[in-house]
Scaffold this motif. Structure first.
Motif, PDB file in Angstrom:
ATOM      1  N   PRO A 154       4.833  -8.892  -5.608  1.00 13.93           N
ATOM      2  CA  PRO A 154       3.680  -8.207  -5.009  1.00 13.93           C
ATOM      3  C   PRO A 154       4.082  -7.270  -3.875  1.00 13.93           C
ATOM      4  N   VAL A 155       3.318  -6.252  -3.659  1.00 12.99           N
ATOM      5  CA  VAL A 155       3.549  -5.319  -2.566  1.00 12.99           C
ATOM      6  C   VAL A 155       3.540  -6.068  -1.241  1.00 12.99           C
ATOM      7  N   GLY A 156       4.553  -5.802  -0.404  1.00  6.87           N
ATOM      8  CA  GLY A 156       4.619  -6.409   0.916  1.00  6.87           C
ATOM      9  C   GLY A 156       5.030  -7.859   0.946  1.00  6.87           C
ATOM     10  N   SER A 157       5.441  -8.439  -0.193  1.00  2.00           N
ATOM     11  CA  SER A 157       5.783  -9.861  -0.213  1.00  2.00           C
ATOM     12  C   SER A 157       7.122 -10.139   0.451  1.00  2.00           C
ATOM     13  N   GLU A 158       8.016  -9.169   0.481  1.00  2.00           N
ATOM     14  CA  GLU A 158       9.311  -9.346   1.131  1.00  2.00           C
ATOM     15  C   GLU A 158       9.210  -9.074   2.627  1.00  2.00           C
ATOM     16  N   ALA A 159       8.415  -8.083   2.995  1.00  4.98           N
ATOM     17  CA  ALA A 159       8.187  -7.773   4.414  1.00  4.98           C
ATOM     18  C   ALA A 159       7.020  -6.812   4.518  1.00  4.98           C
TER      19      ALA A 159
END
Length: 438
Positions: A154-159
């Motif tokens: 998902p978008v933004g799941s890593e940071a």
């Protein structure tokens, strides 16, 4: 005559290591500099250590910035796969780096061919791996069920944008460089490397380009220490060899105290011509220990000289005492080359790392099965040169066959130390033993 330290300043290994760590925790780097991204990891990664980050690195966007496919296959709506096999119409192909105009929106009963790293299309909530599909013209048959979210990051799941990715105090390596590059950072603010003076002592040693006499040896200690200083994140400053003569030794120690840390090799045992502690005492040295119950390296010395000014200060600052007073720390390391190398790793390294700005870390041992029986004496904690070998999960370790603290060839063959507790005199083959990596 200056007072020599008390003989009682001989500590156990654990006491000495913890004492060094406490002093290191109060040290700080001397300055910062802005460097190009690749310059921050040194010219030879793995030998000359990377510098230490002096600023936070924040995410300049969401990571990932879009819903990213983790597999090659087909983007689908998971609800369309409630009954298998399912056949869906293929309405397009999405490759990595595709623009928005090339990304179709999925409706019920539709799928899109998608590549790893490509943005998932609107309407899709999962990716089916290509191995579980059969393409027939513009329709694909799917034989494996997926749940919503499968194979999509998902978008933004890593940071999230603005989130801290790297913190000050981190030693920069290839992983950190990848993070900095992904945020668009071409330059980084790092701590300056500390200057570490290296002073070898003894009439028996000569420079490496001088033919040694019949009873002399070449100065390997200055060069091994310089390499270890670089690996720990410091900048070595090699001083001339100090003879066993107080006046010249005093001059060279004074020169070495202009650095951020002074390392002396030799002259710290109990012999008639072991003068290092005597001369250090003339500088009003404060000794924290003058020996540690280890082998090799028992006669190691740690202390500091009061009222010194950090390197980089101007002449005026040197003439006027700093407020509050600063100190220059020193280590007197044993002169036998293996002892020199071992005691550097056990005690000097954390001080250099602290002066380089690195976040403190504890010393940790690994464990491996012993290949051959070891017999030794009790009373000292031993760090013996060894060879770790094996394959995959099957590691084993054995002594390197060294012949005492002067055997540098054995050190060159070694890749670790076997650590033996002071109450052990025999360790059987196949027993698990602590190992300290070099």
């Amino acid at each position: 005559m200056a007072a020599l330290p008390e003989p009682s300043l001989i500590l156990s290994f654990e006491e000495a290591r913890h004492l060094v760590e406490r002093h290191a925790a109060a040290l700080h780097p001397r300055g910062k500099e802005l460097v190009d991204l690749l310059d921050s990891v040194g010219t030879n990664v793995g030998f000359s250590a990377g510098q230490v980050l002096a600023e936070p690195v924040l995410a300049d966007r969401h990571f990932p910035p879009f819903h990213r496919a983790m597999r090659d296959g087909y983007a689908v709506r998971a609800a369309d796969l409630s009954h298998l096999p399912a056949t869906l119409g293929v309405i397009g192909e999405i490759k990595a780096g595709a623009g928005n105009k090339d990304i179709p929106e999925l409706q019920a009963g539709q799928a899109a061919t998608i590549m790893t790293g490509a943005p998932a299309p609107p309407g899709a909530d999962a990716v089916v791996m290509v191995e579980h599909t059969t393409l027939q013209g513009d329709r694909v048959q799917i034989t494996k069920v997926v749940a919503a979210g499968d194979n999509i990051v998902p978008v933004g799941s890593e940071a999230k944008r603005g989130e801290r990715l790297l913190s000050p105090g981190l030693r920069l390596d290839y992983g950190a460089i990848a993070v900095a590059a992904s945020t668009g950072r071409s330059r980084l603010l790092v701590y300056r490397k500390p200057q570490v003076a290296v002073l070898a002592t003894g009439d028996e040693i000569v420079d490496i380009d001088v033919p040694p006499g019949a009873n002399q040896i070449r100065n390997s200690n200055s060069y091994s220490l310089a390499a270890q200083v670089q690996a720990a994140g410091g900048e070595p400053v090699l001083l001339p060899i100090a003879p066993d003569e107080p006046a010249r030794l005093r001059e060279l120690i004074a020169d070495g105290l202009e650095a951020d840390l002074l390392l002396l090799a030799g002259g710290v045992s109990m012999g008639k011509y072991d003068l290092v502690e005597q001369v250090l005492a003339e500088f009003q040295a404060e000794f924290f220990f003058t020996g540690v119950l280890i082998q090799p390296g028992k006669p190691v010395v740690f202390g500091r000289i009061p009222g010194r000014v950090p390197s980089g200060a101007g002449a005026t600052a040197r003439e006027q005492p700093a407020s509050p007073p600063t100190h220059t720390y020193f280590f007197g390391l044993p002169g036998n080359p293996v002892s020199t190398m071992v005691t550097f790793e056990l005690f000097a390294r954390p001080v250099i790392e602290a002066l380089a700005g690195m976040t403190p870390r504890k010393l940790m041992f690994l464990h491996a099965r012993l290949k051959s029986e070891i017999k030794t004496k009790t009373g000292l904690k031993r760090f013996l040169p060894a060879i770790l070998s094996g394959e995959f999960e099957h590691a084993e370790v054995e002594l390197a066959g060294w012949h005492g603290s002067g055997d540098v060839a054995a050190m060159a063959r070694s890749n670790c130390y076997i650590v033996i507790a002071p109450d052990r005199d025999c360790i059987a083959a196949a027993e698990w033993v602590p190992v300290l990596m070099m």
